[in-house]
Design an enzyme around this catalytic site. Structure first.
Site, PDB file in Angstrom:
ATOM      1  N   LEU B  34       0.827  -1.216   0.000  1.00 32.46           N
ATOM      2  CA  LEU B  34       0.000   0.000   0.000  1.00 32.46           C
ATOM      3  C   LEU B  34       0.855   1.256   0.000  1.00 32.46           C
ATOM      4  CD1 LEU B  34      -2.780  -0.916   2.589  1.00 32.46           C
ATOM      5  CD2 LEU B  34      -3.072  -0.575   0.132  1.00 32.46           C
ATOM      6  N   VAL B  42       3.682  -0.737   4.437  1.00 33.72           N
ATOM      7  CA  VAL B  42       2.349  -1.218   4.766  1.00 33.72           C
ATOM      8  C   VAL B  42       1.822  -2.052   3.600  1.00 33.72           C
ATOM      9  CG1 VAL B  42       0.010  -0.554   5.428  1.00 33.72           C
ATOM     10  CG2 VAL B  42       1.944   0.852   6.141  1.00 33.72           C
ATOM     11  N   ASP B 146       2.442  14.910  14.568  1.00 35.88           N
ATOM     12  CA  ASP B 146       2.928  15.068  13.190  1.00 35.88           C
ATOM     13  C   ASP B 146       1.752  15.188  12.218  1.00 35.88           C
ATOM     14  OD1 ASP B 146       4.635  15.249  11.077  1.00 35.88           O
ATOM     15  OD2 ASP B 146       5.313  13.166  11.147  1.00 35.88           O
TER      16      ASP B 146
END
Ligand SMILES: Nc1ncnc2c1ncn2[C@@H]1O[C@H](COP(=O)(O)OP(=O)(O)OP(=O)(O)O)[C@@H](O)[C@H]1O
Lengths: 244, 321
Positions: B34, B42, B146
């Protein structure tokens, strides 16, 4: 666990020392005294794999710290990241040592099931946030570094913002090398905040020598003067060797 | 070797690879990658429970930190904040322990991509959604840290903004360890990196700044002034100037306050950008001319205002509330 003070030397250089002791040996000497040596290698855009980079990695390996090669632009973030990671690394080393005392010989944090590991990590984070930190910053100001010094200066101010946002106390001192009479040149004595270095880099001696080894040796001396209890005992086995 | 902890090899798994956890024994079959970032990679994978996203981290303590955060987020009542966490385990491959965790697969378009194809108006709507979630997170004593487009995804169906990378989530009062310069208060000189709601709200404002110009830019000498001037002079941002300035200078202590004022501001502004949602009621040529002559004819204002307001209420009902 008793909470002491984490001690680090942060070396910012473009590699290639050419005078005095082997810097890696001096880094190993620092490590023996509970001081981790981190190295940030600032390289030119066209500089690729060479002995300079090798030296940078060796110093950090011997000094139980972290090394990172960067281009001038990413310096700010790298400086704070390296300092942080080195702190975590040291703390984890100590915690693993404690775990081994409790659980037996070869247990480290990584051998625990994920649930327990999560708990240990919370302790690591907690310590990283609250532990006191002393960083002696060593900046290579030899001729080849000249154009990078404004960025170095900015990165150090930025480091100060980051570390002073923690709950623990910080002490910084700043030395450049080569110095005039000694290997290093004191720019800033131990202070809790880096906020007044805007002028320090102006008085530079840019000669042809780069005495990195002797500079590290002198940096070690600055710590004993502060007479603080070290986070690490003199037992170097605290640095565990598993890779993560 | 510890020194290389920042440079660990990337993991690279072929589609079809079976992964079995050492502790919990659950199996996953890799479908495809992904995405990968600085921290790890991922994969989309089949699991007995359906499709999941499996994250392999380069740095094991980073993975543990993320898992801790996901567990905390799961305790927050209401709509899920981060991806739901399914499993945490180690995979023994080639004699190495590789830690991973399986989480909810969020189908959608990354915010960065989304902003490329949709107008700025959407950015504002998504921001209003985001602020609602931030308010919930802040109330639990955490901040996102973040906050940036790369860590957000617009889920489909439903166009709801969701959080992807929660590695930066930080307890209020602690220091922010993970940040991205353009979205960082410290970088622009507007304050420290101690986690407080204002830190997130600064980043939220910067997401709008980014969305308006679709670019990040570097700070210059007088960075504070530079940023405020940029907002003042930007055609899409100037109407939001009050809200953005307050967020940037840390005047909002709660996400809810920023959300309320942003909402109000958007409701009141019928800028040329908002009108294109409104094709059917585009004023006739004659009307436009008249309007131009009279600078801002009140009739046109009224018609547009009513339609724009109506449309927004519809959007808000559908996607935000
Ligand atoms: N739960 C999820 N559902 C769908 N896609 C996901 C999910 N988690 C991650 N991704 C995809 O994988 C990519 C990388 O994930 P993530 O940002 O967590 O990695 P990272 O290595 O931590 O990145 P960064 O460098 O930003 O820290 C994301 O950009 C996203 O496209």
């Amino acid at each position: 666990m008793k909470k002491g003070t984490l001690k680090q030397i942060l070396l910012i250089t473009d590699g290639c020392s050419n005078q005095g002791e082997d810097p890696a040996a001096m880094a190993a000497l620092a490590k023996e005294q509970g001081i981790a040596v981190n190295v940030i290698g600032v390289i030119h855009d066209h500089q690729s794999d060479d002995s300079g980079i090798r030296e940078i990695e060796d110093i950090a390996l011997a000094g139980g710290g972290i090394s990172q090669i960067v281009h001038t632009k990413q310096l700010s973030q790298t400086v704070q990241m390296v300092t942080r990671q080195a702190m975590t690394q040291t703390i984890k080393g100590v915690i693993n040592q404690e775990l081994q005392n409790i659980l037996g010989d070869h247990e480290t944090m990584e051998d625990l099931p994920p649930e327990k590991r999560g708990k240990v990590m919370e302790v690591v984070d907690e310590l990283g946030e609250t532990v006191d930190l002393e960083v002696c910053i060593l900046v290579d100001t030899s001729a080849s570094m000249k154009s990078k010094l404004p960025t170095v200066q900015e990165a150090l101010l930025d480091l100060s913002i980051s570390l002073n946002s923690r709950m623990g106390n910080n002490q910084f001192c700043l030395y450049s090398f080569p110095g005039k009479r000694h290997a290093t040149n004191k720019l800033m004595a131990w202070t809790p905040q880096i906020d007044s270095i805007s002028s320090v880099f102006t008085k530079l001696a840019s000669g042809g020598i780069t005495p990195t080894g002797p500079a590290i040796r002198e940096a070690i001396q600055t710590f004993s003067k502060t007479s603080r209890r070290s986070f690490l005992s003199d037992d170097e086995s605290f640095y565990e060797e598993s890779g993560y | 070797m510890m020194n290389h902890s920042m440079k660990n090899q990337d993991i690279n798994l072929a589609s079809g690879t079976m992964i079995t956890g050492k502790w919990h024994g659950k199996s996953y079959q890799v479908i495809k990658c992904l995405g990968s970032g600085a921290q790890g990679t991922v994969y989309l994978a089949h699991s007995p429970a359906g499709r999941v996203a499996v994250k392999f981290s380069k740095d094991r303590s980073q993975a543990t930190t993320e898992v801790n955060v996901l567990k905390e987020l799961q305790k927050v009542q209401g709509e899920p904040l981060g991806p739901s966490l399914y499993d945490v385990d180690d995979w023994v491959a080639r004699g190495r322990n590789i830690s991973f965790y399986a989480m909810e697969y969020i189908r959608g378009l990354p915010l960065v991509e989304y902003l490329k194809v949709k107008g700025f108006d959407w950015a504002c709507i998504l921001m209003i959604q985001l602020l609602k979630d931030l308010e919930r997170l802040h109330r639990e004593g955490w901040i996102f840290g973040d906050l940036k487009p790369e860590n957000l995804i617009v889920s489909e169906p439903g166009f709801r903004i969701r959080w992807l990378d929660v590695g930066g989530v930080t307890l209020i009062g602690r220091s922010v360890k993970e940040y991205t310069e353009f979205f960082d208060r410290g970088y622009w000189g507007f304050g420290h990196r101690k986690a407080d709601p204002q830190y997130d709200l600064f980043a939220a404002a910067m997401i709008l700044v980014y969305a308006a110009g679709r670019k990040r830019f570097e700070k210059q000498q007088d960075s504070k002034k530079q940023l405020l001037e940029y907002i003042k002079n930007h055609k899409r941002l100037s109407s939001l100037q009050t809200v953005l300035n307050k967020a940037i200078t840390g005047k909002y202590t709660r996400a809810k306050d920023m959300r309320d004022e942003l909402l109000q501001q958007i409701n009141e502004t019928s800028s040329p950008q908002t009108r294109y949602y409104n094709k059917p009621v585009k004023p006739s040529r004659k009307m436009q001319q008249k309007r131009r002559r009279r600078k801002r004819g009140w009739m046109a204002m009224l018609v547009l205002g009513v339609f724009a307001a109506g449309l927004y209420i519809l959007y808000l009902k559908l996607y935000v509330m």
